[in-house]
Write a protein that holds these residues in place. Structure first.
Motif, PDB file in Angstrom:
ATOM      1  N   PHE A  34      47.144  39.812  30.940  1.00  0.00           N
ATOM      2  CA  PHE A  34      47.306  41.229  31.228  1.00  0.00           C
ATOM      3  C   PHE A  34      48.178  41.398  32.469  1.00  0.00           C
ATOM      4  CE2 PHE A  34      44.034  42.592  28.277  1.00  0.00           C
ATOM      5  CZ  PHE A  34      43.202  41.493  28.199  1.00  0.00           C
ATOM      6  N   TYR A  36      49.117  44.035  35.479  1.00  0.00           N
ATOM      7  CA  TYR A  36      48.687  45.236  36.181  1.00  0.00           C
ATOM      8  C   TYR A  36      49.692  45.564  37.276  1.00  0.00           C
ATOM      9  CZ  TYR A  36      43.998  44.606  34.163  1.00  0.00           C
ATOM     10  OH  TYR A  36      42.933  44.473  33.303  1.00  0.00           O
ATOM     11  N   SER A  43      44.012  52.129  42.426  1.00  0.00           N
ATOM     12  CA  SER A  43      43.423  51.138  41.552  1.00  0.00           C
ATOM     13  C   SER A  43      44.496  50.307  40.872  1.00  0.00           C
ATOM     14  CB  SER A  43      42.581  51.855  40.510  1.00  0.00           C
ATOM     15  OG  SER A  43      42.054  50.954  39.584  1.00  0.00           O
ATOM     16  N   LEU A  46      46.663  49.097  34.344  1.00  0.00           N
ATOM     17  CA  LEU A  46      47.071  48.177  33.290  1.00  0.00           C
ATOM     18  C   LEU A  46      48.407  48.617  32.726  1.00  0.00           C
ATOM     19  CD1 LEU A  46      46.376  45.746  31.470  1.00  0.00           C
ATOM     20  CD2 LEU A  46      45.278  47.374  29.917  1.00  0.00           C
TER      21      LEU A  46
ATOM     22  N   PHE B  34      31.725  45.042  35.682  1.00  0.00           N
ATOM     23  CA  PHE B  34      32.116  44.029  36.654  1.00  0.00           C
ATOM     24  C   PHE B  34      32.305  44.666  38.030  1.00  0.00           C
ATOM     25  CE2 PHE B  34      33.392  40.916  33.382  1.00  0.00           C
ATOM     26  CZ  PHE B  34      33.598  41.746  32.298  1.00  0.00           C
ATOM     27  N   TYR B  36      34.589  43.424  41.282  1.00  0.00           N
ATOM     28  CA  TYR B  36      35.536  42.457  41.828  1.00  0.00           C
ATOM     29  C   TYR B  36      35.729  42.743  43.313  1.00  0.00           C
ATOM     30  CZ  TYR B  36      37.020  40.803  37.209  1.00  0.00           C
ATOM     31  OH  TYR B  36      37.061  40.228  35.960  1.00  0.00           O
ATOM     32  N   LEU B  46      35.794  37.669  41.077  1.00  0.00           N
ATOM     33  CA  LEU B  46      34.618  38.281  40.464  1.00  0.00           C
ATOM     34  C   LEU B  46      33.408  38.121  41.374  1.00  0.00           C
ATOM     35  CD1 LEU B  46      33.451  39.613  37.884  1.00  0.00           C
ATOM     36  CD2 LEU B  46      32.841  37.310  37.134  1.00  0.00           C
ATOM     37  N   LYS B  49      28.766  40.340  37.216  1.00  0.00           N
ATOM     38  CA  LYS B  49      29.051  41.019  35.955  1.00  0.00           C
ATOM     39  C   LYS B  49      27.746  41.310  35.225  1.00  0.00           C
ATOM     40  CE  LYS B  49      29.824  36.538  33.763  1.00  0.00           C
ATOM     41  NZ  LYS B  49      30.836  35.608  33.172  1.00  0.00           N
ATOM     42  N   PHE B  90      36.286  46.567  43.829  1.00  0.00           N
ATOM     43  CA  PHE B  90      36.669  47.301  42.622  1.00  0.00           C
ATOM     44  C   PHE B  90      35.588  47.167  41.557  1.00  0.00           C
ATOM     45  CE2 PHE B  90      41.024  48.357  43.591  1.00  0.00           C
ATOM     46  CZ  PHE B  90      41.423  47.382  44.479  1.00  0.00           C
ATOM     47  N   LYS B  94      34.711  47.156  30.809  1.00  0.00           N
ATOM     48  CA  LYS B  94      35.374  46.693  29.596  1.00  0.00           C
ATOM     49  C   LYS B  94      34.620  47.250  28.396  1.00  0.00           C
ATOM     50  CE  LYS B  94      34.699  42.574  27.915  1.00  0.00           C
ATOM     51  NZ  LYS B  94      34.413  42.808  26.482  1.00  0.00           N
ATOM     52  N   TYR B  98      39.509  43.897  25.135  1.00  0.00           N
ATOM     53  CA  TYR B  98      39.401  43.107  26.353  1.00  0.00           C
ATOM     54  C   TYR B  98      40.134  43.719  27.530  1.00  0.00           C
ATOM     55  CZ  TYR B  98      36.798  39.480  24.101  1.00  0.00           C
ATOM     56  OH  TYR B  98      35.816  38.783  23.458  1.00  0.00           O
ATOM     57  N   LYS B  99      40.458  44.980  27.428  1.00  0.00           N
ATOM     58  CA  LYS B  99      41.108  45.627  28.546  1.00  0.00           C
ATOM     59  C   LYS B  99      40.054  46.044  29.558  1.00  0.00           C
ATOM     60  CE  LYS B  99      44.438  47.838  25.491  1.00  0.00           C
ATOM     61  NZ  LYS B  99      44.981  49.154  25.077  1.00  0.00           N
ATOM     62  N   LEU B 100      40.339  45.791  30.795  1.00  0.00           N
ATOM     63  CA  LEU B 100      39.478  46.267  31.866  1.00  0.00           C
ATOM     64  C   LEU B 100      40.053  47.546  32.452  1.00  0.00           C
ATOM     65  CD1 LEU B 100      38.423  43.284  34.168  1.00  0.00           C
ATOM     66  CD2 LEU B 100      37.052  44.501  32.516  1.00  0.00           C
ATOM     67  N   PHE B 102      39.789  49.820  35.782  1.00  0.00           N
ATOM     68  CA  PHE B 102      39.329  49.671  37.161  1.00  0.00           C
ATOM     69  C   PHE B 102      39.114  51.020  37.823  1.00  0.00           C
ATOM     70  CE2 PHE B 102      39.684  45.190  38.278  1.00  0.00           C
ATOM     71  CZ  PHE B 102      40.404  44.688  37.210  1.00  0.00           C
ATOM     72  N   GLY B 103      38.164  51.049  38.733  1.00  0.00           N
ATOM     73  CA  GLY B 103      38.036  52.181  39.624  1.00  0.00           C
ATOM     74  C   GLY B 103      39.114  52.104  40.692  1.00  0.00           C
TER      75      GLY B 103
END
Lengths: 116, 112
Positions: A34, A36, A43, A46, B34, B36, B46, B49, B90, B94, B98-100, B102-103
């Motif tokens: 991925f 980013y 943040s 993606l 999660f 991080y 990480l 989780k 962070f 998910k 499989y995309k995360l 994030f805040g």
């Protein structure tokens, strides 16, 4: 944990040139990587999902022709910023999912791009 | 699309104080959650989780998090912070792929 390495960590280029950033999984095979983009105090956004042996999947609003992604092997994905402009200056981070893992991502150290 | 919200942008604490960082998400289905951490000049790492089971999960470096499904919440805690906990934190979610997501991150500054 697994190691993901990015190169270069910092790059400065002139406006209009292209820059390639590499992302390597050093001790595992990553079928999916991925990319980013991280803005200051923001943040991680993606940009795209890179799949080994197939075309990348881009998120809405990300220009495919500007941010070229190639995932030629199970351990390497590249992001090429084409015809870079100052607004492309940012911190680019890649991550990879170990195909044996259920969801944890391992992150590269990031690449700081500055376009003059 | 799922969204992740972190309540605090910047938290300043003294050593030995307790830390609590809130995280809420908008996705209604099954999620993996999660936390991080990004120490100055280092990679994202990480902390912990949650996939299923006990909603109270323990992570590295004395961190723990509580998942409250009814509140779409995944709160991070540490009873007694140290100067070395100064970092960016962070929360990430998910969903089915499989995309995360994030805040925006919370900067934690611990004063000696």
């Amino acid at each position: 944990g697994a190691v993901v390495s990015q190169h270069p960590s910092r790059v400065i280029c002139k406006s209009g040139t292209s820059v390639k950033i590499e992302c390597r999984s050093l001790d595992f095979q990553a079928t999916t990587m991925f990319w980013y983009r991280q803005f200051p105090k923001k943040s991680l956004m993606l940009m795209a999902t890179s799949n080994e042996g197939s075309k990348a999947t881009y998120e809405q609003g990300v220009e495919k022709d500007k941010f070229l992604i190639n995932h030629a092997s199970l351990t390497l994905s590249t992001l090429t910023v084409t015809s870079a402009h100052p607004e492309d200056s940012s911190f680019y981070i890649c991550s990879a999912r170990d195909r044996e893992n259920t969801g944890e991502l391992f992150f590269g150290e990031g690449s700081r791009l500055t376009v003059l | 699309a799922q969204s992740v919200s972190q309540h605090n942008h910047h938290v300043i604490l003294s050593e030995a104080a307790s830390l609590e960082l809130g995280c809420n998400y908008s996705y209604g289905g099954t999620v993996n959650l999660f936390w991080y951490v990004q120490y100055p000049g280092q990679h994202l790492q990480l902390l912990l989780k949650y996939f299923s089971g006990d909603p109270l999960v323990k992570g590295i470096k004395g961190f723990e998090a509580e998942f409250i499904k009814s509140k779409f919440s995944f709160k991070l805690r540490k009873p007694s912070v140290q100067w070395s906990d100064t970092a960016e934190y962070f929360c990430a979610v998910k969903a089915n792929d499989y995309k995360l997501s994030f805040g925006a991150g919370t900067t934690v500054t611990v004063r000696a």
